[in-house]
Structure formats: structure tokens, C-alpha cells
Write an enzyme that holds these catalytic residues in place. Structure first.
Site, mmCIF file in Angstrom:
data_model
loop_
_atom_site.group_PDB
_atom_site.id
_atom_site.type_symbol
_atom_site.label_atom_id
_atom_site.label_comp_id
_atom_site.label_asym_id
_atom_site.label_seq_id
_atom_site.Cartn_x
_atom_site.Cartn_y
_atom_site.Cartn_z
ATOM 1 N N GLU A 13 43.218 27.850 -12.450
ATOM 2 C CA GLU A 13 42.116 26.902 -12.286
ATOM 3 C C GLU A 13 42.382 25.922 -11.128
ATOM 4 O O GLU A 13 41.832 24.822 -11.097
ATOM 5 C CB GLU A 13 41.900 26.130 -13.598
ATOM 6 C CG GLU A 13 41.453 27.011 -14.747
ATOM 7 C CD GLU A 13 41.102 26.179 -15.987
ATOM 8 O OE1 GLU A 13 42.021 25.915 -16.774
ATOM 9 O OE2 GLU A 13 39.936 25.806 -16.132
ATOM 10 N N SER B 200 38.339 27.862 -17.777
ATOM 11 C CA SER B 200 37.320 28.300 -16.818
ATOM 12 C C SER B 200 36.978 29.783 -16.986
ATOM 13 O O SER B 200 36.505 30.430 -16.051
ATOM 14 C CB SER B 200 37.752 28.021 -15.370
ATOM 15 O OG SER B 200 37.868 26.634 -15.159
ATOM 16 N N SER C 295 29.757 18.262 -13.601
ATOM 17 C CA SER C 295 30.381 18.832 -14.803
ATOM 18 C C SER C 295 29.834 18.162 -16.052
ATOM 19 O O SER C 295 29.336 17.034 -16.016
ATOM 20 C CB SER C 295 31.898 18.616 -14.778
ATOM 21 O OG SER C 295 32.495 19.357 -13.748
HETATM 22 N N1 ATP Z 1 34.149 34.152 -29.929
HETATM 23 C C1 ATP Z 1 33.198 34.086 -28.993
HETATM 24 N N2 ATP Z 1 31.927 34.511 -29.235
HETATM 25 C C2 ATP Z 1 30.972 34.440 -28.285
HETATM 26 N N3 ATP Z 1 31.177 34.001 -27.041
HETATM 27 C C3 ATP Z 1 32.408 33.579 -26.727
HETATM 28 C C4 ATP Z 1 33.478 33.587 -27.686
HETATM 29 N N4 ATP Z 1 34.566 33.102 -27.104
HETATM 30 C C5 ATP Z 1 34.213 32.804 -25.846
HETATM 31 N N5 ATP Z 1 32.943 33.105 -25.602
HETATM 32 C C6 ATP Z 1 32.258 32.958 -24.313
HETATM 33 O O1 ATP Z 1 33.232 32.766 -23.305
HETATM 34 C C7 ATP Z 1 33.146 31.452 -22.740
HETATM 35 C C8 ATP Z 1 34.520 30.922 -22.414
HETATM 36 O O2 ATP Z 1 35.273 30.796 -23.588
HETATM 37 P P1 ATP Z 1 36.272 29.588 -23.800
HETATM 38 O O3 ATP Z 1 35.518 28.332 -23.792
HETATM 39 O O4 ATP Z 1 37.087 29.894 -24.986
HETATM 40 O O5 ATP Z 1 37.161 29.751 -22.495
HETATM 41 P P2 ATP Z 1 37.870 28.738 -21.520
HETATM 42 O O6 ATP Z 1 38.425 29.599 -20.450
HETATM 43 O O7 ATP Z 1 38.786 27.886 -22.254
HETATM 44 O O8 ATP Z 1 36.658 27.902 -20.899
HETATM 45 P P3 ATP Z 1 36.561 26.377 -20.383
HETATM 46 O O9 ATP Z 1 37.903 25.778 -20.535
HETATM 47 O O10 ATP Z 1 36.149 26.499 -18.952
HETATM 48 O O11 ATP Z 1 35.504 25.782 -21.238
HETATM 49 C C9 ATP Z 1 32.379 30.657 -23.782
HETATM 50 O O12 ATP Z 1 31.759 29.528 -23.231
HETATM 51 C C10 ATP Z 1 31.399 31.709 -24.280
HETATM 52 O O13 ATP Z 1 30.339 31.941 -23.357
HETATM 53 C C1 DAL Z 2 38.016 23.055 -16.266
HETATM 54 C C2 DAL Z 2 37.609 23.817 -17.466
HETATM 55 N N1 DAL Z 2 38.737 24.349 -18.200
HETATM 56 C C3 DAL Z 2 36.729 23.000 -18.374
HETATM 57 O O1 DAL Z 2 37.044 22.867 -19.544
HETATM 58 O O2 DAL Z 2 35.738 22.457 -17.896
HETATM 59 MG MG MG Z 3 38.939 25.831 -22.292
#
Ligand code: ATP
Ligand code: DAL
Ligand code: MG
Ligand code: MG
EC number: 6.3.2.4
Length: 352
Positions: A16, A185, A320
Site C-alpha cells: 500500500e 486496499s 477518502s
Molecule cells: N466475506 C466477504 N464477502 C463479500 N465481500 C467481501 C468479503 N470480504 C471482502 N469482500 C470484498 O472485498 C473488499 C476488501 O475486503 P477487506 O476490506 O477485507 O480488504 P482490505 O484489503 O483490508 O481493504 P481496505 O483496508 O482497503 O478497506 C470488501 O470491501 C468487499 O468488497
Molecule cells: C488504506 C486502506 N487500507 C484503507 O483502509 O483505507
Molecule cells: Mg483493511
């Protein structure tokens, strides 16, 4: 009045990295408005993708251009720029591993200088999706079914791997989501609908992290809530994200026009209140501090709200969700950054 020297720490050895640069640019801008310039002076520090730090002019240039520095080889990650000793308070604007996961927070704790956001424990538990889910489970927060795996299991011998896939298939239906446990992300995340997609996704996730999680896919609206505070926390208005892509992947998140943020989320008041309450519980469950954004699934058909995850240093560009949720809740961006610095100082004073 003596100005506080604010160390803006950005970039990082993380998938990220680029998002962190954008977040840092927005925070630098917020610190450059009049009400903040008489209180704070910015000292930028850029962590290259190879983990080496740059300070002074070099870091300032990256902050201004937004263009990542190509790695300068053979620099020692432990050789920190001299200006580090001049910092009064840090803002570690780092997302993902080696930044949002307790590692930098450990270093800053040892430096005995206050910093914005969660400490070692909150950052580490909030980053690791497996540890996070265990903490949420303990707090009684509802979430999707999941299976926790390690890279060693995924990259085991060809006789064991099919058994692992069988176990996942018997525990969870398709579609399911395969994720590196420590990232953000949506980097490394795949939505899988078949055995062959599952195999590929597991192999890919294992290239990012030694801990991997597979989650049951849920059909739901995506809503997010911001939290601000240390021991006395406040939840923001709830926001919703809408998009046309298969899921909220990296491209959808960071390409202008691919997703819409609806603030406030057009959901019943009672659901919003429940989400705010759950966000505060999640914050406490992982021992977060300062700030966090908590992501939820709202299953409209049943009225159910499931917690997805917490982000202890959420994306912080002017567009954001986190700063926008607070702007709509009555705290403009520049004031939000000021409050975060004050919360860092408060937490440090209480701890000392
Ligand atoms: N169990 C699930 N069911 C449906 N959609 C999901 C699920 N897990 C994740 N997603 C989809 O994938 C996206 C990213 O998942 P998550 O928020 O866990 O990841 P991340 O990489 O930590 O994202 P960020 O930190 O950027 O919010 C979610 O916003 C959703 O669109
Ligand atoms: C930066 C990204 N992990 C978010 O949570 O917005
Ligand atoms: Mg996250
Ligand atoms: Mg998320």
C-alpha cells in the site's frame, strides 16, 4: 509560540506504498492551512519500498510530486535520517505491513516520542485479519464464517494441498474470498467461484503473507464508520460505498469515478446506530487508539449487520471515507488532523 515539529512518516515496505504517499500529501496539506501552521512544522520522512528512510529535501520532494523514489540500493534501514531526533510528535501515515501493523509503532515507542494512532497491540491485532476476527468473536461481534491458514499449509506437498482445499470447500461455499491476513486496499484479495480459482488464489495470497484467511462470501451493502478518540471514543455518521465492479478491489478504490461514497448511508437510523455501536466495540476489542475506520456488511434482506474489518490507519486522502465521514459529522479535515495530534499527546502524557 514554539511550534511542534510533526514527523510525517510515509511510503513504507508495503503493497500500500502508493496509497500512503497520497494520504501523506493530504495530511501535509491539512497541516499547511493557517490554523495549523502557527502550531505545527512539518518534517517529512519517506520510507522507500526497500525499507530505507529518506528525510529532508528528498522526502519533501516525494511529498510534493507524489512520485515514489526508486530504491536507493545498499542503504541500511537502520541508518535513520538525522532529523529524526528533532521530531516532537509522529504521524505514521503508513498502510499495511511494516507500518500499520505495530512494527513502526514499536520503534516509535522505543524512541519515546508520541505518535498518532494505535500502539503496538492495537496495530498488530487490527492488521492481522485472523487475530482481528478472534478479538471480534470474543467481543460478540457477528461476522462471516472463515478459515485461517498458513503459507506452509498452502505450499505443502501436492498430496496435502488437495485435502486443504477439500476442507475449505466443506466449510465454506463458493463464492468465497481469499485474503493475505496482513494487507489492505484489497491487495492480494480474490473472490473465487471454483476449485481452480481457489487454488490459484491461495497460491497468490501466500506470496504476500505467511498467514492467509478464506472467508464465506456475503451478498450485502458495504458501510463504514469512523472512530476518533483514545479511551473516550466517538463514532462518526455512517457512510456507504457503491460500485459496479465484482467487489471493492484496488482499481475500484483508487480510480476516480469507479465508486461512490454516500454520506450519510441511506439506511434506517436504527441500523446506523447499531453500526456506530459495533464500531466502538470493535475499536476497543483490538485496543485501537486515536483513529480507525470500521468496515461492515449490511445484509438488507435480513437486517443483519456483520463486521468485516478494522483499519487502524485508514486511507486519508481528501476524498477518502475517514476524513469525509468526520467532515459530515462536523469536524473539517484540518481540525481532524489537529485533533489526532492532540490525542497522540494526550495518550503519551497519560502513559508516561
Ligand atoms: N466475506 C466477504 N464477502 C463479500 N465481500 C467481501 C468479503 N470480504 C471482502 N469482500 C470484498 O472485498 C473488499 C476488501 O475486503 P477487506 O476490506 O477485507 O480488504 P482490505 O484489503 O483490508 O481493504 P481496505 O483496508 O482497503 O478497506 C470488501 O470491501 C468487499 O468488497
Ligand atoms: C488504506 C486502506 N487500507 C484503507 O483502509 O483505507
Ligand atoms: Mg483493511
Ligand atoms: Mg476494508
Amino acid at each position: 509560540m514554539t511550534k511542534l515539529r510533526v514527523g510525517l512518516l510515509f511510503g513504507g515496505r508495503s503493497g500500500e506504498h502508493e496509497v500512503s504517499i497520497s494520504s501523506a500529501q493530504a495530511i501535509a496539506q491539512a497541516l499547511s492551512v493557517e490554523e495549523n501552521t502557527h502550531k505545527y512544522e512539518i518534517l517529512p520522512f519517506y520510507i522507500q519500498k526497500n525499507g530505507c528512510w529518506l528525510g529532508g529535501e528528498a522526502a519533501q520532494q516525494i511529498l510534493e510530486t507524489g512520485i515514489p523514489q526508486l530504491e536507493i540500493p545498499n542503504l541500511n534501514p537502520w541508518r535513520l535520517p538525522d532529523q529524526v531526533t528533532e521530531v516532537d510528535v509522529w504521524i505514521p501515515i503508513l498502510h499495511g505491513p511494516n507500518g500499520e501493523d505495530g512494527t513502526i509503532q514499536g520503534l516509535l515507542t522505543l524512541m519515546q516520542v508520541p505518535f498518532v494512532g494505535s500502539g503496538v497491540l492495537g496495530s498488530a491485532v487490527g492488521m492481522d485479519k485472523i487475530a482481528m476476527k478472534i478479538a471480534f468473536e470474543q467481543a460478540g461481534l457477528p461476522q462471516v464464517k472463515y478459515k485461517a491458514l498458513t503459507r506452509a499449509q498452502v505450499w505443502s506437498n501436492p498430496c496435502v494441498f488437495p485435502k486443504l482445499c477439500d476442507e475449505i470447500e466443506s466449510a465454506l461455499d463458493y463464492p468465497c474470498f481469499v485474503k493475505p491476513a496482513n494487507l489492505g486496499s484489497s491487495v492480494g484479495i480474490a473472490k473465487v467461484r471454483s476449485r481452480s480459482e481457489l487454488e490459484t488464489a491461495l497460491d497468490n495470497a501466500a506470496t504476500y503473507d505467511r498467514r492467509i484467511i478464506v472467508e464465506a462470501g456475503v451478498v450485502a451493502r458495504e458501510v463504514e464508520c469512523a472512530v476518533l478518540g483514545n479511551d473516550q471514543t466517538k463514532a462518526s455518521i455512517v457512510g456507504e460505498i457503491t460500485f459496479n465492479s465484482d467487489f471493492y478491489d484496488y482499481e475500484t478504490k483508487y480510480t476516480l469515478g469507479k465508486a461512490d461514497l454516500l454520506i450519510p448511508a441511506p439506511i434506517p437510523d436504527a441500523v446506523s446506530r447499531k453500526i456506530q455501536d459495533m464500531a466502538l466495540q470493535a475499536f476497543a476489542a483490538v485496543d485501537a487508539a486515536g483513529l480507525a475506520r470500521v468496515d461492515f456488511f449490511f445484509v438488507e434482506a435480513t437486517g443483519e449487520v456483520l463486521i468485516n474489518e478494522i483499519n487502524t490507519f485508514p486511507g486519508f486522502t481528501a476524498t477518502s471515507m475517514y476524513p469525509q465521514l468526520w467532515a459530515y459529522s462536523g469536524i473539517p479535515f484540518a481540525e481532524l488532523v489537529d485533533r489526532l495530534i492532540q490525542l497522540a499527546l494526550e495518550r503519551y502524557t497519560v502513559k508516561e
